[in-house]
Design a protein around this motif. Structure first.
Motif, PDB file in Angstrom:
ATOM      1  N   UNK A  25     -13.082  -7.856  -4.879  1.00 39.27           N
ATOM      2  CA  UNK A  25     -12.338  -9.093  -4.647  1.00 39.27           C
ATOM      3  C   UNK A  25     -10.969  -8.820  -4.056  1.00 39.27           C
ATOM      4  N   UNK A  26     -10.297  -7.756  -4.513  1.00 44.53           N
ATOM      5  CA  UNK A  26      -8.888  -7.590  -4.187  1.00 44.53           C
ATOM      6  C   UNK A  26      -8.619  -6.471  -3.186  1.00 44.53           C
ATOM      7  N   UNK A  27      -9.698  -5.980  -2.561  1.00 46.50           N
ATOM      8  CA  UNK A  27      -9.528  -5.016  -1.473  1.00 46.50           C
ATOM      9  C   UNK A  27     -10.428  -5.361  -0.297  1.00 46.50           C
ATOM     10  N   UNK A  28     -11.683  -5.730  -0.599  1.00 46.61           N
ATOM     11  CA  UNK A  28     -12.660  -5.880   0.471  1.00 46.61           C
ATOM     12  C   UNK A  28     -12.945  -7.321   0.857  1.00 46.61           C
ATOM     13  N   UNK A  51      -2.483 -18.335   0.289  1.00 47.31           N
ATOM     14  CA  UNK A  51      -2.986 -18.430  -1.091  1.00 47.31           C
ATOM     15  C   UNK A  51      -4.062 -17.383  -1.350  1.00 47.31           C
ATOM     16  N   UNK A  52      -5.030 -17.271  -0.451  1.00 38.95           N
ATOM     17  CA  UNK A  52      -6.126 -16.321  -0.657  1.00 38.95           C
ATOM     18  C   UNK A  52      -5.658 -14.882  -0.501  1.00 38.95           C
ATOM     19  N   UNK A  53      -4.729 -14.651   0.419  1.00 40.55           N
ATOM     20  CA  UNK A  53      -4.292 -13.285   0.696  1.00 40.55           C
ATOM     21  C   UNK A  53      -2.997 -12.926  -0.020  1.00 40.55           C
ATOM     22  N   UNK A  54      -2.646 -13.701  -1.037  1.00 41.00           N
ATOM     23  CA  UNK A  54      -1.566 -13.354  -1.976  1.00 41.00           C
ATOM     24  C   UNK A  54      -0.234 -13.065  -1.301  1.00 41.00           C
ATOM     25  N   UNK A  55       0.221 -14.009  -0.473  1.00 39.72           N
ATOM     26  CA  UNK A  55       1.532 -13.883   0.163  1.00 39.72           C
ATOM     27  C   UNK A  55       2.516 -14.840  -0.508  1.00 39.72           C
ATOM     28  N   UNK A  56       3.784 -14.458  -0.516  1.00 41.82           N
ATOM     29  CA  UNK A  56       4.808 -15.327  -1.097  1.00 41.82           C
ATOM     30  C   UNK A  56       4.742 -16.718  -0.470  1.00 41.82           C
ATOM     31  N   UNK A  57       4.884 -17.783  -1.246  1.00 38.95           N
ATOM     32  CA  UNK A  57       5.112 -17.830  -2.701  1.00 38.95           C
ATOM     33  C   UNK A  57       3.823 -17.974  -3.502  1.00 38.95           C
ATOM     34  N   UNK A  62       6.362  -8.341   2.470  1.00 41.49           N
ATOM     35  CA  UNK A  62       6.259  -6.885   2.585  1.00 41.49           C
ATOM     36  C   UNK A  62       7.326  -6.195   1.746  1.00 41.49           C
ATOM     37  N   UNK A  63       8.553  -6.650   1.881  1.00 36.92           N
ATOM     38  CA  UNK A  63       9.674  -6.047   1.129  1.00 36.92           C
ATOM     39  C   UNK A  63       9.533  -6.324  -0.359  1.00 36.92           C
ATOM     40  N   UNK A  64       9.164  -7.564  -0.698  1.00 38.94           N
ATOM     41  CA  UNK A  64       8.970  -7.933  -2.105  1.00 38.94           C
ATOM     42  C   UNK A  64       7.889  -7.066  -2.752  1.00 38.94           C
ATOM     43  N   UNK A  65       6.731  -6.938  -2.065  1.00 36.42           N
ATOM     44  CA  UNK A  65       5.627  -6.152  -2.613  1.00 36.42           C
ATOM     45  C   UNK A  65       6.025  -4.717  -2.862  1.00 36.42           C
ATOM     46  N   UNK A  66       6.781  -4.139  -1.920  1.00 37.25           N
ATOM     47  CA  UNK A  66       7.225  -2.746  -2.078  1.00 37.25           C
ATOM     48  C   UNK A  66       8.144  -2.601  -3.287  1.00 37.25           C
ATOM     49  N   UNK A  67       9.105  -3.503  -3.426  1.00 43.37           N
ATOM     50  CA  UNK A  67      10.039  -3.432  -4.559  1.00 43.37           C
ATOM     51  C   UNK A  67       9.285  -3.556  -5.882  1.00 43.37           C
ATOM     52  N   UNK A  68       8.274  -4.447  -5.905  1.00 46.74           N
ATOM     53  CA  UNK A  68       7.557  -4.712  -7.155  1.00 46.74           C
ATOM     54  C   UNK A  68       6.639  -3.572  -7.566  1.00 46.74           C
ATOM     55  N   UNK A  69       6.142  -2.772  -6.606  1.00 45.72           N
ATOM     56  CA  UNK A  69       5.268  -1.703  -7.097  1.00 45.72           C
ATOM     57  C   UNK A  69       6.025  -0.438  -7.476  1.00 45.72           C
ATOM     58  N   UNK A  70       7.329  -0.407  -7.286  1.00 43.53           N
ATOM     59  CA  UNK A  70       8.119   0.757  -7.710  1.00 43.53           C
ATOM     60  C   UNK A  70       8.080   1.010  -9.223  1.00 43.53           C
ATOM     61  N   UNK A 100       0.103  -4.624  -6.050  1.00 41.60           N
ATOM     62  CA  UNK A 100       1.294  -4.882  -5.219  1.00 41.60           C
ATOM     63  C   UNK A 100       1.184  -4.169  -3.872  1.00 41.60           C
ATOM     64  N   UNK A 101       0.528  -3.006  -3.861  1.00 44.34           N
ATOM     65  CA  UNK A 101       0.280  -2.339  -2.596  1.00 44.34           C
ATOM     66  C   UNK A 101      -0.609  -3.199  -1.698  1.00 44.34           C
ATOM     67  N   UNK A 102      -1.597  -3.863  -2.295  1.00 40.54           N
ATOM     68  CA  UNK A 102      -2.475  -4.757  -1.532  1.00 40.54           C
ATOM     69  C   UNK A 102      -1.681  -5.899  -0.915  1.00 40.54           C
ATOM     70  N   UNK A 103      -0.749  -6.458  -1.674  1.00 40.52           N
ATOM     71  CA  UNK A 103       0.090  -7.549  -1.155  1.00 40.52           C
ATOM     72  C   UNK A 103       0.846  -7.079   0.085  1.00 40.52           C
TER      73      UNK A 103
END
Length: 481
Positions: free
Chosen positions: A246-249, A221-227, A285-293, A304-307
């Motif tokens: 918040x979203x990098x450090x 939940x905190x590190x934004x992983x599926x779902x 990992x695969x989902x995040x890559x597809x979503x930032x395209x 999405x790169x952070x995810x």
């Protein structure tokens, strides 16, 4: 000063500063924030220096107990001191950057920072220090919830309907995640009569599986992983310095850190936790890559790169459950290195907003001719995040892949997973480099040609992060030896 005093200074001084920030005149609030963020940073660095000079590998202090039950305590070792320095010092850098960014001179968001902005930023710094140094699950849970409340306030800072909706989503999703820590705390206490994280090693296999699943759920939940990833992209409605912190450090590092700490203290961990962790990481990992395209907004691309980057950390930590010390050290180093590289990326995006009034990548052509510093920052961040040597991302990813391919000799199902991760790493490098080429070189676009100068405070922070994107891996490697 003793380690205990330094730890309390690091945790409590931001909370004291937050109270003062809302009591002093508005124009003074931002300077109070700098002062107390500086005190906390001095405390965090002091912890690291004192630990190193004292020659002790790990020190624990009890702060609050009922009878024989420790409720809150502090554990200081090489890992907690390293991550504390990262989250607290980056908090100082973000507050310093905010002096320039949160002003009427900002072309995208002309707005003078309110005292509540600086107050919640300080509370977040203190809560992160408290969580990283906590020796009990109860302490982690308390600060876990404090960071959630702070993120709600900071994501919704601009008070627009969109930002308020994003803030509520972040609060609800991460609060649902906290149920996992409640379950973990309850099972640990029921089995051992204590909330100490070190008690994880004494649990029987079935109880340990339940506890680790609870911790993993909270971590997702905190590190934004599926779902439980849905809050992070929308959270980009926050001011960019907040996004960087918040979203990098900090906030997104809560999840991977509590998982890492549990693995370090847990002794023999059931392999099913490693399997679940690895499979979840590769899917995300695969989902995040597809979503930032398809993303053209630089901040959403970075979200999405952070995810995906957090998925790499989960992958490394999960691999360590199969007995790889290299994977564990790689995962912890990744937490440290990624914090600096991704903060640089976000703050470069914020600088584009400030000087050019946009962070939309198609409108940023020709940056190198108008602002060489931002072009260098963009380039370094790109190379660091995608793992190109000699930047810090390479020294995070290399141990992960080395450990994964080594383990695949014994666990053959890991081989296709590691190959997929390697393909994603190369593909993400290609895609971000594509946008770098389209945005940085060439003749300046209208927005870039009319760019205004950056304030000195923003320049100093960007230069420091460029240097750290080269040096942080050396610091981490030498510190964790």
């Amino acid at each position: 000063m003793t380690l205990e005093t330094l730890a309390l200074l690091t945790i409590l001084s931001p909370f004291i500063g937050a109270i003062l920030t809302v009591l002093v005149p508005k124009d003074t609030a931002k300077w109070v924030c700098q002062c107390f963020a500086g005190i906390a940073s001095a405390g965090a660095i002091g912890i690291a220096i004192t630990l190193l000079s004292g020659g002790e590998s790990s020190v624990s202090y009890s702060l609050l107990s009922i009878g024989q039950v420790e409720l809150f305590g502090i554990t200081i070792d090489k890992v907690s001191s390293l991550i504390t320095v990262a989250v607290v010092v980056l908090g100082l850098l973000v507050s310093l950057y905010s002096l320039g960014y949160m002003s009427e001179g900002n072309r995208e968001h002309p707005h003078e920072g309110m005292p509540r902005y600086y107050a919640f930023l300080l509370i977040f710094i203190g809560a992160m220090a408290g969580l990283v140094l906590s020796s009990t699950i109860l302490g982690q849970l308390f600060f876990f919830e404090v960071t959630g409340a702070c993120s709600w306030s900071l994501i919704g800072y601009y008070q627009s309907p969109k930002s308020l909706k994003a803030a509520l989503k972040a609060l609800l999703v991460t609060h649902v995640g906290s149920i996992g820590l409640f379950v973990a705390a309850a099972f640990v206490f029921n089995a051992t009569g204590t909330f100490a994280i070190s008690a994880l090693a004494t649990l029987d296999e079935s109880t340990k599986t339940i506890v680790f699943m609870g911790i993993l759920f909270a971590a997702w939940a905190k590190s934004a992983q599926l779902p439980l990833h849905v809050w992070l992209p929308d959270a980009m409605n926050a001011p960019t310095p907040v996004s960087a912190y918040l979203h990098a450090a900090s906030m997104v590092k809560v999840g991977v850190y509590i998982f890492a700490r549990a693995i370090m203290e847990g002794g023999e961990i059931p392999e099913i936790i490693g399997v679940i962790g690895v499979v979840s990481a590769i899917i995300t990992l695969i989902y995040g890559f597809i979503m930032y395209l398809p993303q053209k907004d630089m901040k959403r691309l970075l979200a999405y790169s952070t995810i995906t980057q957090l998925s790499y950390i989960f992958l490394a930590l999960s691999l360590s459950i199969f007995g790889s010390k290299l994977a564990l050290e790689g995962g912890i180093t990744y937490i440290f290195n990624h914090a600096f590289a991704k903060s640089l990326f976000f703050l470069v995006a914020g600088a584009f907003s400030y000087t050019m009034g946009t962070r939309m990548l198609p409108q940023l052509k020709g940056v190198v001719k108008k602002s060489p510093l931002l072009a260098v920052g963009f380039c370094v961040a790109t190379l660091a995040i995608t793992g190109v040597p000699p930047f810090n991302g390479f020294f995070s990813k290399f141990p992960l892949f080395a450990a994964g391919f080594e383990l695949s000799a014994e666990h053959s199902w890991l081989m296709p997973i590691m190959i997929l991760a390697l393909i994603e790493s190369v593909a993400s490098f290609g895609w971000i480099l594509y946008w770098f080429g389209k945005s940085v070189v060439g003749e300046p676009s209208e927005a870039v040609a009319n760019a205004k100068p950056l304030p000195a405070s923003m320049k100093v922070v960007i230069v420091f992060l460029i240097v750290m994107s080269l040096c942080s891996s050396v610091i981490a490697a030498n510190w964790l030896v």
